[in-house]
Motif scaffolding. Structure first.
Motif, PDB file in Angstrom:
ATOM      1  N   GLY A  12       1.530   1.630   4.742  1.00 61.10           N
ATOM      2  CA  GLY A  12       1.278   1.269   3.346  1.00 61.10           C
ATOM      3  C   GLY A  12       1.349   2.460   2.421  1.00 61.10           C
ATOM      4  O   GLY A  12       1.835   2.363   1.292  1.00 61.10           O
ATOM      5  N   PHE A  13       0.840   3.619   2.877  1.00 58.60           N
ATOM      6  CA  PHE A  13       0.889   4.833   2.067  1.00 58.60           C
ATOM      7  C   PHE A  13       1.026   6.023   3.013  1.00 58.60           C
ATOM      8  O   PHE A  13       0.035   6.650   3.395  1.00 58.60           O
ATOM      9  CB  PHE A  13      -0.369   4.963   1.205  1.00 58.60           C
ATOM     10  N   PRO A  14       2.261   6.326   3.419  1.00 59.99           N
ATOM     11  CA  PRO A  14       2.489   7.348   4.449  1.00 59.99           C
ATOM     12  C   PRO A  14       2.482   8.779   3.924  1.00 59.99           C
ATOM     13  O   PRO A  14       2.787   9.702   4.677  1.00 59.99           O
ATOM     14  CB  PRO A  14       3.883   6.977   4.969  1.00 59.99           C
ATOM     15  N   PHE A  15       2.101   8.982   2.663  1.00 52.91           N
ATOM     16  CA  PHE A  15       2.250  10.292   2.038  1.00 52.91           C
ATOM     17  C   PHE A  15       0.977  11.128   2.211  1.00 52.91           C
ATOM     18  O   PHE A  15      -0.133  10.628   2.076  1.00 52.91           O
ATOM     19  CB  PHE A  15       2.574  10.129   0.549  1.00 52.91           C
ATOM     20  N   ASN A  16       1.161  12.389   2.483  1.00 54.40           N
ATOM     21  CA  ASN A  16       0.032  13.307   2.666  1.00 54.40           C
ATOM     22  C   ASN A  16      -0.342  13.912   1.319  1.00 54.40           C
ATOM     23  O   ASN A  16       0.000  15.060   1.017  1.00 54.40           O
ATOM     24  CB  ASN A  16       0.397  14.389   3.680  1.00 54.40           C
ATOM     25  N   ILE A  17      -1.025  13.131   0.501  1.00 56.99           N
ATOM     26  CA  ILE A  17      -1.397  13.555  -0.846  1.00 56.99           C
ATOM     27  C   ILE A  17      -2.922  13.569  -0.944  1.00 56.99           C
ATOM     28  O   ILE A  17      -3.577  12.560  -0.652  1.00 56.99           O
ATOM     29  CB  ILE A  17      -0.808  12.613  -1.906  1.00 56.99           C
ATOM     30  N   SER A  18      -3.483  14.696  -1.352  1.00 60.03           N
ATOM     31  CA  SER A  18      -4.937  14.824  -1.451  1.00 60.03           C
ATOM     32  C   SER A  18      -5.469  14.046  -2.653  1.00 60.03           C
ATOM     33  O   SER A  18      -4.851  14.030  -3.733  1.00 60.03           O
ATOM     34  CB  SER A  18      -5.330  16.300  -1.588  1.00 60.03           C
ATOM     35  N   LEU A  19      -6.624  13.409  -2.450  1.00 58.84           N
ATOM     36  CA  LEU A  19      -7.274  12.680  -3.534  1.00 58.84           C
ATOM     37  C   LEU A  19      -8.369  13.538  -4.163  1.00 58.84           C
ATOM     38  O   LEU A  19      -8.872  14.487  -3.550  1.00 58.84           O
ATOM     39  CB  LEU A  19      -7.886  11.380  -3.014  1.00 58.84           C
ATOM     40  N   SER A  20      -8.745  13.196  -5.369  1.00 64.53           N
ATOM     41  CA  SER A  20      -9.835  13.882  -6.042  1.00 64.53           C
ATOM     42  C   SER A  20     -11.152  13.598  -5.339  1.00 64.53           C
ATOM     43  O   SER A  20     -11.308  12.584  -4.640  1.00 64.53           O
ATOM     44  CB  SER A  20      -9.927  13.421  -7.507  1.00 64.53           C
ATOM     45  N   GLU A  21     -12.123  14.487  -5.544  1.00 61.76           N
ATOM     46  CA  GLU A  21     -13.449  14.263  -4.992  1.00 61.76           C
ATOM     47  C   GLU A  21     -14.075  13.048  -5.670  1.00 61.76           C
ATOM     48  O   GLU A  21     -13.919  12.845  -6.870  1.00 61.76           O
ATOM     49  CB  GLU A  21     -14.328  15.489  -5.204  1.00 61.76           C
TER      50      GLU A  21
END
Length: 373
Positions: free
Chosen positions: A102-111
């Motif tokens: 569904g979301f294979p991307f290694n993207i960091s999320l905000s705290e």
């Protein structure tokens, strides 16, 4: 029901994400006036559920099975599901959702938000929110008389189900349709009488109207790159009986054009609600997640930093800049703010990821920065 399947196959086969999904569907239905209102509602729900969850399930499944899985995953209307699949023995427990698909991307999320919670939230349509401008109890009483599932989640924010016919029941100048998290950004504004404010990427003017409702005496300038948007903003100000703001048709990311438009203007506060990936709103706009290009995040971050840096030049000493996105990605949020602080005279006063998942709302990021001096 064969004709319904023919249409949903055409829709999913031809839609490329270049238009917002509701606009595409509206244009599509115009081509097929034989489709009745119930058919259109069914196709719309099938399409939205498809773009919410299609990448989460086994790609090898036939279209009908994927649509059926999508409808169950997204908890679509049970009567509609039975109409489409009258003899189905579908068991939701047999579906294995794969978040990496569904979301294979290694993207960091905000705290302040986790990947699992965020991804799960994108599978369900958010609720509708209105901001009560006046006669709050009266507005709530009307909704209750109409047996609407309505309740306050703040002093002015009312949550109601999507599709509620509020425009038929409520006084048009008594409320504003505005997401709960967008409303909460206003708690950071704290405007003072007679201050000069600039909404640098105003869009439809939701935050400008919120600001004017908080403090009508504020002298407001708004800017956007789209003439039609500024025109519609002016009409909204007239509806809500506010003095029309000064409008500027300018791209704030273009420093030379901005200097020509601004001259010697200085402001006590600037709202930078910058263009972004919109990842905090993907529960409302699942097509954006479906067609997401990871390279767009870096492109947005560059533009966001340019806008904020350019806007900050027009702050008075001691003035505040409100950096806002509707993204949950760190690269568009904390990372841009960190670069902004390094390249300007701004210091951070407050920062927050407004997590709307609990209330089935959007998620937004805001940082309040103050100019030294």
């Amino acid at each position: 029901m064969n004709f319904i399947w023919q249409h949903i196959e055409r829709i999913t086969g031809s839609y490329d994400g270049s238009l917002p999904l509701p606009h595409f569907l509206k244009d599509y239905y115009k081509q097929y006036p034989i489709l009745g209102s119930r058919d259109r509602r069914m196709l719309s729900e099938m399409a939205f559920c498809w773009y919410r969850s299609a990448k989460w399930v086994d790609e090898s499944l036939p279209l009908k099975e994927k649509i059926e899985a999508a409808l169950h995953i997204c908890e679509a209307d049970e009567k509609m599901i039975k109409r489409l699949f009258p003899t189905s023995g579908f068991d939701i427990n047999n579906i294995k959702l794969n978040e990496n698909n569904g979301f294979p991307f290694n993207i960091s999320l905000s705290e302040g938000i986790t990947k699992n919670d965020w991804l799960q939230s994108t599978l369900k349509q958010p609720r509708l929110f209105i901001r009560a401008r006046r006669d709050k109890k009266f507005i709530l009483s009307i909704l209750q008389q109409k047996n609407v599932d309505a309740s306050f989640i703040t002093d002015t924010c009312i949550t109601i189900p999507n599709g509620t016919a509020i425009n038929n029941w409520l006084p048009e100048d008594g409320y504003v349709v505005q997401d709960a998290s967008s409303q909460l950004t206003g708690t950071f504004f704290k405007p003072q009488q007679g201050e000069y404010w600039w909404d640098s990427c105003s869009g439809a003017g939701g935050k400008s109207l919120l600001l004017k409702d908080l403090e009508p005496s504020v002298h407001l300038t708004v800017s956007d790159t789209r003439k039609s948007i500024l025109y519609n903003l002016g009409k909204r100000f007239k509806l809500y009986k506010h003095t029309p703001p000064t409008t500027l048709l300018v791209d704030v990311a273009d420093d030379s054009s901005l200097q020509k438009a601004m001259g010697n203007k200085k402001f006590d506060a600037i709202i930078c609600d910058v263009p972004c990936s919109g990842s905090g709103t993907w529960a409302r706009t699942p097509e954006q997640m479906y067609f997401f290009d990871p390279e767009s995040v870096g492109n947005f971050a560059k533009k966001q930093l340019a806008i904020a840096n350019n806007a900050a030049q027009y702050l008075k000493p001691g003035g505040r800049l409100f950096y806002i996105t509707c993204s949950v990605f760190r690269q568009e949020n904390e990372d841009v703010v960190a670069q902004l602080v390094k390249s300007s005279e701004l210091t951070i006063e407050a920062t927050q990821l407004i997590n709307g998942i609990e209330h089935h709302a959007d998620s937004m990021f805001i940082t309040v920065l103050r100019k030294e001096g």
